[in-house]
Design an enzyme around this catalytic site. Structure first.
Site: not given
Ligand code: PEP
Ligand code: MG
Length: 564
Positions: A186, A293, A329, A451, A462, A499
């Protein structure tokens, strides 16, 4: 003597201020059993504490949406019959009200923390928070005042609970330093919303500072300097003044188009998960949505949202966008994203498991409902469809067949939709990079999800703090993958956007521009800076810069060059 301490970057900014150390009183609970005739007294004590806390929450003056959300979330948790029933059952078993409460909260927190989902784990702190507040009330302990702080306060604490963050005098806090917490805690979210410096996961910062000490936070670099010398202090004051001036320029220019000094027009879009994100993104100068998303519509629900429910939501989004476009998406659930009303099978490697398209192909009714809803909304504005986690041509063919079948069924019912709706894919798996030359034929665009791409290319989770030093998009393997994808799209007359979080890393803007990226989609806070960087750079200069960086073999060399 000055001391430098490192932490996890939760919100980038430079702050100079004085420490306010939040000391939390440890509350011990009464473990002795109570007698039968004390039971009602303890039930009353608990109920009184519950009512008092609810009244406090309802009377809190709210000055932003995040605060409102915290308060609403707490009120609904306090109304959860499980909480009250569990505490009262334990009191009826002759436990004191404070012990009954503590045991109930501990059980809830353990349950939340065991979930394989970072977001839900962080929400365990909401339960700890409620427990702490109620325990203070039962014990009659006064809460430390956080609602009137001195100007330029740097708040240092083990961790701040959502309630604490909601009552802080935010007009006077310039930074947060926390022993615990991750990027989605938070405190981190509040700091990002307020645009102030925040470092979390500092382990022992509370043991290294005292009230009133001068501290500099440079959360761009992930460090804080305790008791800085005069020279360092002056350097950072100058740096801070520069940043403040830059901020004013960025704000003034945020609605201008991002065009390089030699005339290349770049789209700068925003990432959203809901309408509030959309409003913030547009207000920050976003020229549309590069990633919606949709999983949040499914996650904050008690059922799979129906076609009509989704249609209304998507229609609302496109109507708010006027003539700007949105990339929706399709459902990316599974992995770390679970649903409260659907039990996913236990998987050893959920990130490599039944998620995103794989889930949608098996749950055909769920996928059809979403595709129909998106198609119907496309009659009201410019929508593009984007498929997540693609690894093969077969998957795209399969998805396109499903989209075409749904178009046909709408046509048969005379329902309007955009016949030429574009379909793109996320590039977020190594497979999609390796066979990008094949995939490109079937799609209108690529959008790079850094990501996941970073985690899969580097075989590096990650969300795992232990290896967060390895999880780095500046790794040459990831950068070269990005370059390859952009080149393949251009050679085939298509475009590539990004993105993933890297698009919002403003230190990477010039590099990505030089690599040829056509579209950036980022959280609201990064948009003005991305636009400004693009508008003050030429393609010639950016290309040369990217070429130099792409030749480097070590992540450390690349980062040094980026920081120059
Ligand atoms: C990503 O994987 O970079 C992405 C934008 O999707 P998410 O973070 O929602 O997995
Ligand atoms: Mg992703």
């Amino acid at each position: 003597m000055s001391l430098i301490k490192k932490g996890i970057i939760a919100s980038e900014q430079i702050a100079i201020g004085k420490v306010k150390l939040m000391r939390k009183q440890e509350v011990s609970v009464t473990t002795e059993k109570i007698s039968d005739d004390q039971i009602q007294l303890h039930v009353d004590k608990f109920n009184k504490a519950l009512e008092e806390y609810k009244t406090n929450l309802s009377n809190t003056e709210v000055d932003n949406d995040t605060q409102q959300q915290v308060i609403e979330a707490h009120l609904s948790m306090l109304d959860d019959p499980f909480l009250t029933e569990s505490v009262i059952t334990k009191i009826n078993e002759n436990n004191s009200s404070d012990k009954a409460l503590k045991d109930t909260i501990d059980e809830m927190v353990t349950m939340m923390q065991s979930l394989d989902n970072e977001y839900m784990r962080e929400r365990a702190s909401d339960y700890k928070d409620i427990g702490q507040q109620l325990l203070y009330k039962i014990k009659g302990i006064e809460y430390e005042k956080l609602d009137s702080l001195d100007p330029n306060t740097i708040l240092v604490s083990k961790e701040l609970t959502p309630y604490e963050t909601s009552i802080i005098d935010k007009s006077h806090v310039v930074g947060f330093l926390m022993d615990l917490g991750g990027k989605t805690a938070h405190t981190s979210i509040i700091a990002q919303t307020l645009g102030i410096a925040c470092l979390v996961g500092m382990k022992d910062i509370t043991e290294n500072v005292e009230d009133g000490q001068t501290v500099i936070i440079d959360s761009f670099k992930g460090v804080c300097i305790i008791n800085p010398d005069e020279e360092t202090l002056q350097e950072y004051k100058n740096e801070k003044n520069k940043l403040d001036e830059e901020k004013t320029i960025l704000e003034e220019n945020r609605y201008n188009k991002a065009i390089t000094t030699d005339g290349k027009d770049i789209d700068v879009m925003t990432n959203i998960g809901n309408i509030e994100d959309l409003e913030k993104g547009l207000e920050s100068g976003g020229e549309g949505v590069g990633l919606f998303r949709t999983e949040f519509l499914y996650m904050y629900n008690d059922h799979f949202p129906t076609e009509d429910e989704q249609f209304q939501y998507y229609k609302n989004v496109v109507e708010k966008l006027d003539d700007k476009s949105v990339i929706i998406r399709t459902l990316d659930i599974g992995g770390d994203k679970e649903l409260p009303y659907y039990t996913f099978p236990k998987e050893d490697n959920p990130f490599l498991g039944w998620r995103a398209l794989r889930f949608c192909f098996d749950m055909k009714d769920v996928f059809d409902a979403q595709i129909k809803a998106i198609l119907r909304a496309s009659a009201f504005g410019k929508i593009r469809i984007m498929l997540p986690m693609v690894i093969s041509v077969e998957e795209i063919e399969n998805a396109i067949e499903i989209i075409e079948d749904n178009k046909k069924s709408l046509r048969d019912k005379n329902i309007q939709f955009d016949e030429n709706i574009e379909v793109g894919i996320m590039i977020e798996t190594p497979a999609s990079v390796i066979v990008a030359e094949d995939l490109v034929e079937y799609v209108d665009f690529f959008s790079i999800g850094t990501n996941d791409l970073t985690q899969y290319i580097l075989a590096c989770d990650r969300g795992n703090d232990k290896i967060s030093n390895l999880y780095n998009t500046y790794n040459p393997a990831v950068l070269r993958a990005i370059k390859k994808v952009i080149d393949v799209s251009h050679e085939n007359g298509k475009w590539t956007g990004m993105c993933g979080g890297f698009a919002g890393d403003t230190k990477a803007t010039k590099l990505l521009l030089g690599m040829g990226l056509d579209e950036f989609s980022a959280p609201a806070a990064s948009i003005p800076k991305i636009k400004y960087t693009i508008s003050s750079t030429s393609m010639k200069e950016a290309k040369q810069y990217a070429e130099e960086i792409l030749k480097l073999k070590r992540t450390s060399e690349i980062e040094t060059k980026i920081w120059e």
